[in-house]
Design a protein around this motif. Sequence first.
Motif, PDB file in Angstrom:
ATOM      1  N   SER A  90       0.824  -1.207   0.000  1.00  0.00           N
ATOM      2  CA  SER A  90       0.000   0.000   0.000  1.00  0.00           C
ATOM      3  C   SER A  90       0.860   1.260   0.000  1.00  0.00           C
ATOM      4  N   LEU A  91       1.892   1.284   0.834  1.00  0.00           N
ATOM      5  CA  LEU A  91       2.767   2.459   0.907  1.00  0.00           C
ATOM      6  C   LEU A  91       3.556   2.648  -0.387  1.00  0.00           C
ATOM      7  N   TYR A  92       4.156   1.576  -0.875  1.00  0.00           N
ATOM      8  CA  TYR A  92       4.865   1.666  -2.149  1.00  0.00           C
ATOM      9  C   TYR A  92       3.896   1.990  -3.279  1.00  0.00           C
ATOM     10  N   GLY A  93       2.689   1.391  -3.213  1.00  0.00           N
ATOM     11  CA  GLY A  93       1.696   1.638  -4.250  1.00  0.00           C
ATOM     12  C   GLY A  93       1.341   3.107  -4.355  1.00  0.00           C
ATOM     13  N   GLN A  94       1.218   3.775  -3.206  1.00  0.00           N
ATOM     14  CA  GLN A  94       0.951   5.212  -3.204  1.00  0.00           C
ATOM     15  C   GLN A  94       2.064   5.978  -3.909  1.00  0.00           C
ATOM     16  N   CYS A  95       3.311   5.736  -3.520  1.00  0.00           N
ATOM     17  CA  CYS A  95       4.428   6.510  -4.066  1.00  0.00           C
ATOM     18  C   CYS A  95       4.662   6.209  -5.547  1.00  0.00           C
ATOM     19  N   VAL A  96       4.534   4.951  -5.927  1.00  0.00           N
ATOM     20  CA  VAL A  96       4.706   4.560  -7.323  1.00  0.00           C
ATOM     21  C   VAL A  96       3.581   5.135  -8.177  1.00  0.00           C
ATOM     22  N   GLY A  97       2.332   5.054  -7.678  1.00  0.00           N
ATOM     23  CA  GLY A  97       1.209   5.619  -8.418  1.00  0.00           C
ATOM     24  C   GLY A  97       1.351   7.113  -8.611  1.00  0.00           C
ATOM     25  N   HIS A 115       1.637  12.031 -26.403  1.00  0.00           N
ATOM     26  CA  HIS A 115       2.981  11.854 -25.843  1.00  0.00           C
ATOM     27  C   HIS A 115       3.321  10.406 -25.499  1.00  0.00           C
ATOM     28  N   TYR A 116       2.307   9.591 -25.182  1.00  0.00           N
ATOM     29  CA  TYR A 116       2.618   8.271 -24.620  1.00  0.00           C
ATOM     30  C   TYR A 116       2.014   7.074 -25.355  1.00  0.00           C
ATOM     31  N   ARG A 117       1.277   7.296 -26.416  1.00  0.00           N
ATOM     32  CA  ARG A 117       0.581   6.185 -27.072  1.00  0.00           C
ATOM     33  C   ARG A 117       1.537   5.145 -27.657  1.00  0.00           C
ATOM     34  N   ARG A 118       2.739   5.547 -27.999  1.00  0.00           N
ATOM     35  CA  ARG A 118       3.678   4.594 -28.611  1.00  0.00           C
ATOM     36  C   ARG A 118       4.311   3.652 -27.598  1.00  0.00           C
ATOM     37  N   HIS A 119       4.081   3.892 -26.313  1.00  0.00           N
ATOM     38  CA  HIS A 119       4.687   3.054 -25.268  1.00  0.00           C
ATOM     39  C   HIS A 119       3.647   2.071 -24.733  1.00  0.00           C
ATOM     40  N   SER A 120       3.846   0.796 -24.988  1.00  0.00           N
ATOM     41  CA  SER A 120       2.900  -0.205 -24.476  1.00  0.00           C
ATOM     42  C   SER A 120       3.035  -0.363 -22.968  1.00  0.00           C
ATOM     43  N   GLU A 121       4.223  -0.131 -22.442  1.00  0.00           N
ATOM     44  CA  GLU A 121       4.465  -0.174 -21.000  1.00  0.00           C
ATOM     45  C   GLU A 121       5.152   1.123 -20.588  1.00  0.00           C
ATOM     46  N   LEU A 122       4.441   1.947 -19.885  1.00  0.00           N
ATOM     47  CA  LEU A 122       4.984   3.232 -19.465  1.00  0.00           C
ATOM     48  C   LEU A 122       6.060   3.063 -18.397  1.00  0.00           C
ATOM     49  N   GLU A 123       7.096   3.877 -18.491  1.00  0.00           N
ATOM     50  CA  GLU A 123       8.170   3.901 -17.497  1.00  0.00           C
ATOM     51  C   GLU A 123       8.473   5.355 -17.142  1.00  0.00           C
ATOM     52  N   LEU A 356      -2.956   1.360 -13.405  1.00  0.00           N
ATOM     53  CA  LEU A 356      -2.295   2.656 -13.275  1.00  0.00           C
ATOM     54  C   LEU A 356      -2.032   3.285 -14.637  1.00  0.00           C
ATOM     55  N   GLN A 357      -1.718   2.481 -15.637  1.00  0.00           N
ATOM     56  CA  GLN A 357      -1.506   3.044 -16.967  1.00  0.00           C
ATOM     57  C   GLN A 357      -2.796   3.641 -17.525  1.00  0.00           C
ATOM     58  N   MET A 361      -3.315   7.529 -18.691  1.00  0.00           N
ATOM     59  CA  MET A 361      -3.787   7.900 -20.018  1.00  0.00           C
ATOM     60  C   MET A 361      -5.092   8.690 -19.965  1.00  0.00           C
ATOM     61  N   HIS A 362      -5.801   8.660 -18.841  1.00  0.00           N
ATOM     62  CA  HIS A 362      -6.986   9.508 -18.693  1.00  0.00           C
ATOM     63  C   HIS A 362      -6.605  10.901 -18.196  1.00  0.00           C
ATOM     64  N   ALA A 363      -5.340  11.083 -17.843  1.00  0.00           N
ATOM     65  CA  ALA A 363      -4.747  12.387 -17.541  1.00  0.00           C
ATOM     66  C   ALA A 363      -5.474  13.110 -16.405  1.00  0.00           C
ATOM     67  N   GLY A 364      -5.562  14.445 -16.498  1.00  0.00           N
ATOM     68  CA  GLY A 364      -6.112  15.219 -15.391  1.00  0.00           C
ATOM     69  C   GLY A 364      -5.110  15.332 -14.253  1.00  0.00           C
ATOM     70  N   ASP A 365      -5.593  15.223 -13.027  1.00  0.00           N
ATOM     71  CA  ASP A 365      -4.693  15.279 -11.859  1.00  0.00           C
ATOM     72  C   ASP A 365      -4.162  13.866 -11.602  1.00  0.00           C
ATOM     73  N   ALA A 366      -3.394  13.377 -12.562  1.00  0.00           N
ATOM     74  CA  ALA A 366      -3.067  11.951 -12.623  1.00  0.00           C
ATOM     75  C   ALA A 366      -2.148  11.479 -11.509  1.00  0.00           C
ATOM     76  N   ASP A 367      -1.283  12.357 -10.996  1.00  0.00           N
ATOM     77  CA  ASP A 367      -0.407  11.911  -9.905  1.00  0.00           C
ATOM     78  C   ASP A 367      -1.212  11.666  -8.626  1.00  0.00           C
ATOM     79  N   THR A 368      -2.184  12.537  -8.359  1.00  0.00           N
ATOM     80  CA  THR A 368      -3.037  12.367  -7.187  1.00  0.00           C
ATOM     81  C   THR A 368      -3.961  11.164  -7.352  1.00  0.00           C
ATOM     82  N   ASN A 369      -4.564  11.046  -8.522  1.00  0.00           N
ATOM     83  CA  ASN A 369      -5.402   9.885  -8.795  1.00  0.00           C
ATOM     84  C   ASN A 369      -4.591   8.596  -8.687  1.00  0.00           C
ATOM     85  N   GLY A 370      -3.369   8.635  -9.203  1.00  0.00           N
ATOM     86  CA  GLY A 370      -2.493   7.467  -9.153  1.00  0.00           C
ATOM     87  C   GLY A 370      -2.057   7.116  -7.745  1.00  0.00           C
ATOM     88  N   ALA A 371      -1.836   8.130  -6.909  1.00  0.00           N
ATOM     89  CA  ALA A 371      -1.413   7.881  -5.529  1.00  0.00           C
ATOM     90  C   ALA A 371      -2.491   7.125  -4.759  1.00  0.00           C
TER      91      ALA A 371
END
Length: 427
Positions: A90-97, A115-123, A356-357, A361-371
Amino acid sequence: MNDNAKCMATSELEQNCLTNLEVDINEEQTVKATSAIDHTTYSNENQGTTSVAELPTADDAKSQKHPVSCDLASPEEMDWLDRRNQILASLYGQCVGDAIGLLSEFMNRQQAEYHYRRHSELEYHHKYEDFHRSRWAEGDWTDDSDQMILIMESLTENGGLVVKTDFAQKMVNWMKQGFQDLGDLGGMGIGSTTLHTLRHKDFLKDPHKVAEEVWIFGKKDVAPNGGVMRTSILGIHDWWNTDQVVRNALEICKTTHRDPRCQASAVSVCVAISLMLQRAHYTNGEYNVPDLIKSVYKYAKKCLDSRKKKKNLKSYLECKELSELELDEAHSLGYTYKCLGAGFWALKQNNFRDALQQIVMHAGDADTNGAVAGALLGCKLGHFDEIPNTWLSKLKHKDWLDGKIEKYFEILKRRYMTKDAHVKDTK
């Protein structure tokens, strides 16, 4: 690699178990670090690897899957070991997201696709380096996880107690200088509601009162996601006592965010994590997510005062399609329920990278949504091995984060072992 990064096992029992386990392993085995995380592993060409993070559980001991020569002490000790990896997930998941979400923060879906459609796996290294994103190094998390870590530090330094004024002081210090030991010059990415609250002359004296004044000044119509993005640690803290989890979540949320929707969001995330750590609605190795959400709703709806508001909350908790949330809608991308909806949508998924990908790709406030999504889904999946190897191993400052977690675990475990006394104290 320092000792903190090598081993997250904090108790004397865990260390003794490891010592005895080492003796039983063939002398030809060597000690090396895993590529995924910085915990120590014991490996042999013919026998595979066993991670320190995967210490023997009670069931393993009975089946001799991991035979050890030390006493297993108590059910509470073994239960702690069983929960430990789930908490890390959970803790790592928050920071990674948070870190992977930065890739598309404040973009719209069309820009993210470009910007990212060409990457099948985002890094992390795929990050588009515009002015906004260039402020953070590759693989770094943002203010969402910074503030979660501030809560963790406050809990650690106050012996597990939630002290709103101490958290308030830490927030102000962080705003001014960030984490100095990481080379920060100040806290970055602070939302306007949080910023106005922190800058108020009376904030350190009475943060709850100041947060309410800021909310009233905004005509009681501002409900941003700054109160929910940082709360995963409060679902972990005192997880065995959900009522206390709710009290803790509200105490911290209201230091900067008074709106009832912000409070309901924070309570929802914290209760979900608490219940998952209790293994509520858990059968045959899987959570019944719809039933879990029903239980979450029963707690969170108490923050709201009308049937209409409660119905609105429920609709976000039960969101089935990410597209329903319109996460990149410009005028509402920071709305607390959008973040909440993204998190609970992720809770219904079974693959960390895929979920998470999609959020990225739905963008917006993606770091907060990802966290929030990463914290919830990581807890559900139950082990940090479910997080993509490259996202975890290349998380910037991970060694530093592990040191913070290790210190906190000393407090959390001690609190868990004496939980009956704490329950009595709260009655």
